[in-house]
Design a protein around this motif. Structure first.
Motif, PDB file in Angstrom:
ATOM      1  N   PHE A   1      -7.662  -8.050   1.940  1.00 44.07           N
ATOM      2  CA  PHE A   1      -7.371  -8.991   0.856  1.00 44.07           C
ATOM      3  C   PHE A   1      -5.872  -9.196   0.680  1.00 44.07           C
ATOM      4  O   PHE A   1      -5.400 -10.330   0.584  1.00 44.07           O
ATOM      5  N   ILE A   2      -5.114  -8.099   0.624  1.00 41.83           N
ATOM      6  CA  ILE A   2      -3.671  -8.206   0.415  1.00 41.83           C
ATOM      7  C   ILE A   2      -3.018  -8.944   1.580  1.00 41.83           C
ATOM      8  O   ILE A   2      -2.152  -9.801   1.379  1.00 41.83           O
ATOM      9  N   ALA A   3      -3.434  -8.636   2.807  1.00 44.56           N
ATOM     10  CA  ALA A   3      -2.854  -9.310   3.976  1.00 44.56           C
ATOM     11  C   ALA A   3      -3.158 -10.810   3.939  1.00 44.56           C
ATOM     12  O   ALA A   3      -2.270 -11.637   4.170  1.00 44.56           O
TER      13      ALA A   3
ATOM     14  N   PHE B   1       0.807  -1.216   0.000  1.00 51.94           N
ATOM     15  CA  PHE B   1       0.000   0.000   0.000  1.00 51.94           C
ATOM     16  C   PHE B   1       0.845   1.272   0.000  1.00 51.94           C
ATOM     17  O   PHE B   1       0.420   2.295  -0.524  1.00 51.94           O
ATOM     18  N   THR B   2       2.038   1.229   0.537  1.00 51.78           N
ATOM     19  CA  THR B   2       2.924   2.396   0.483  1.00 51.78           C
ATOM     20  C   THR B   2       3.342   2.669  -0.961  1.00 51.78           C
ATOM     21  O   THR B   2       3.266   3.802  -1.446  1.00 51.78           O
ATOM     22  N   VAL B   3       3.774   1.622  -1.663  1.00 49.64           N
ATOM     23  CA  VAL B   3       4.158   1.785  -3.066  1.00 49.64           C
ATOM     24  C   VAL B   3       2.942   2.171  -3.904  1.00 49.64           C
ATOM     25  O   VAL B   3       3.024   3.059  -4.766  1.00 49.64           O
ATOM     26  N   GLY B   4       1.810   1.538  -3.644  1.00 50.84           N
ATOM     27  CA  GLY B   4       0.589   1.864  -4.384  1.00 50.84           C
ATOM     28  C   GLY B   4       0.140   3.301  -4.162  1.00 50.84           C
ATOM     29  O   GLY B   4      -0.259   4.001  -5.103  1.00 50.84           O
ATOM     30  N   THR B   5       0.212   3.760  -2.913  1.00 49.97           N
ATOM     31  CA  THR B   5      -0.174   5.139  -2.603  1.00 49.97           C
ATOM     32  C   THR B   5       0.758   6.128  -3.295  1.00 49.97           C
ATOM     33  O   THR B   5       0.308   7.138  -3.857  1.00 49.97           O
TER      34      THR B   5
ATOM     35  N   GLY C   1     -13.665   0.140  -0.091  1.00 51.34           N
ATOM     36  CA  GLY C   1     -12.707  -0.509  -0.986  1.00 51.34           C
ATOM     37  C   GLY C   1     -11.303  -0.563  -0.415  1.00 51.34           C
ATOM     38  O   GLY C   1     -10.618  -1.578  -0.508  1.00 51.34           O
ATOM     39  N   GLY C   2     -10.855   0.521   0.186  1.00 49.38           N
ATOM     40  CA  GLY C   2      -9.503   0.559   0.772  1.00 49.38           C
ATOM     41  C   GLY C   2      -9.320  -0.445   1.896  1.00 49.38           C
ATOM     42  O   GLY C   2      -8.409  -1.279   1.848  1.00 49.38           O
ATOM     43  N   PRO C   3     -10.184  -0.395   2.922  1.00 47.47           N
ATOM     44  CA  PRO C   3     -10.047  -1.388   4.001  1.00 47.47           C
ATOM     45  C   PRO C   3     -10.197  -2.834   3.510  1.00 47.47           C
ATOM     46  O   PRO C   3      -9.477  -3.722   3.963  1.00 47.47           O
TER      47      PRO C   3
END
Length: 189
Positions: A121-123, A80-84, A114-116
Motif C-alpha cells: 500500500f505505501i509503495a 517502515f524504518t521510522v515506523g518500526t 498486514g505488514g506485507p
C-alpha cells in the motif's frame, strides 16, 4: 493539495474536487448515520478522523520522498524504518510499564499479512500520489476501504456484520464521489 505539500505541487480547489470531497463525507454520514446518536460512537469516530489527517500528510510526504529519491521503494523503506523505530520505542515503554505480554502469538498465518499488505500500500501510494494528488488518492483509498469492508461483510459474514441499505448506498455514493473528483477539469494549475 492546495498548499502544494504533495509531489503534484499546488492544485486548485476545483468544483469537481470540492463536490467529490463533500459527497464522500455525505456517503460516510449516510453509511453510519444511524450510529451518530450514540455519544461513544461519535467520540470513537474522531480517532479515524485524526488517522485520516495523518494518512493524508503521510501520503504527501511519501510522495515527496519518492520524488527526491526516484523510487517508491525508498519512500516505503523510510516509512517502515521510522515506523518500526517508533513501534520499538513504544513497545519498550509498554514493557517497562506493564511487563511482558501474557498471551502467545496468533496461530493463524493470514493474521500476519498486514505488514506485507502495508508495504504494498505505501509503495503504491508513494508512486501514485504524484499523478493523483493527495485528495484524489485519499478519496480513492476511502472508497476502496468501504467497498472492501462491504465485500468482507458479504463474503465472510460475522454476527456483527450485516450491511444494511444505508451502508450499501454510502458505498455507492463514495464511488460516485471519486468519479466526480477524478473526471472534473484538469487538476493542474
Amino acid at each position: 493539495d492546495r498548499a502544494g505539500i504533495g509531489p503534484a505541487g499546488r492544485q486548485p480547489v476545483t468544483p469537481n474536487r470540492l463536490i467529490g470531497a463533500v459527497l464522500t463525507v455525505l456517503a460516510v454520514l449516510l453509511a453510519v448515520g444511524d450510529r451518530l446518536g450514540d455519544p461513544q460512537a461519535l467520540a470513537l469516530a474522531l480517532l479515524p478522523l485524526a488517522a485520516g489527517v495523518g494518512i493524508a500528510w503521510q501520503q504527501a510526504v511519501n510522495g515527496r520522498v519518492r520524488a527526491a529519491a526516484g523510487s517508491a521503494m525508498t519512500a516505503t523503506l523510510v516509512n517502515f524504518t521510522v515506523g518500526t523505530a517508533a513501534l520499538l520505542v513504544t513497545f519498550a515503554v509498554d514493557l517497562a510499564v506493564r511487563g511482558r505480554p501474557a498471551g502467545a502469538f496468533p496461530d493463524e498465518p493470514w493474521l500476519y499479512l498486514g505488514g506485507p499488505l502495508g508495504i504494498v500500500f505505501i509503495a503504491l501510494a508513494a508512486a501514485l500520489v504524484r499523478f493523483t494528488g493527495v485528495l484524489l488518492l485519499g478519496l480513492a483509498t476511502i472508497a476502496g476501504q468501504i467497498v472492501g469492508a462491504v465485500l468482507l461483510d458479504l463474503v465472510l459474514p460475522t454476527a456483527a456484520s450485516h450491511p444494511g441499505l444505508d451502508t450499501l448506498l454510502g458505498a455507492a455514493l463514495t464511488m460516485v464521489a471519486v468519479l466526480v473528483a477524478a473526471f472534473g477539469p484538469s487538476r493542474r494549475p
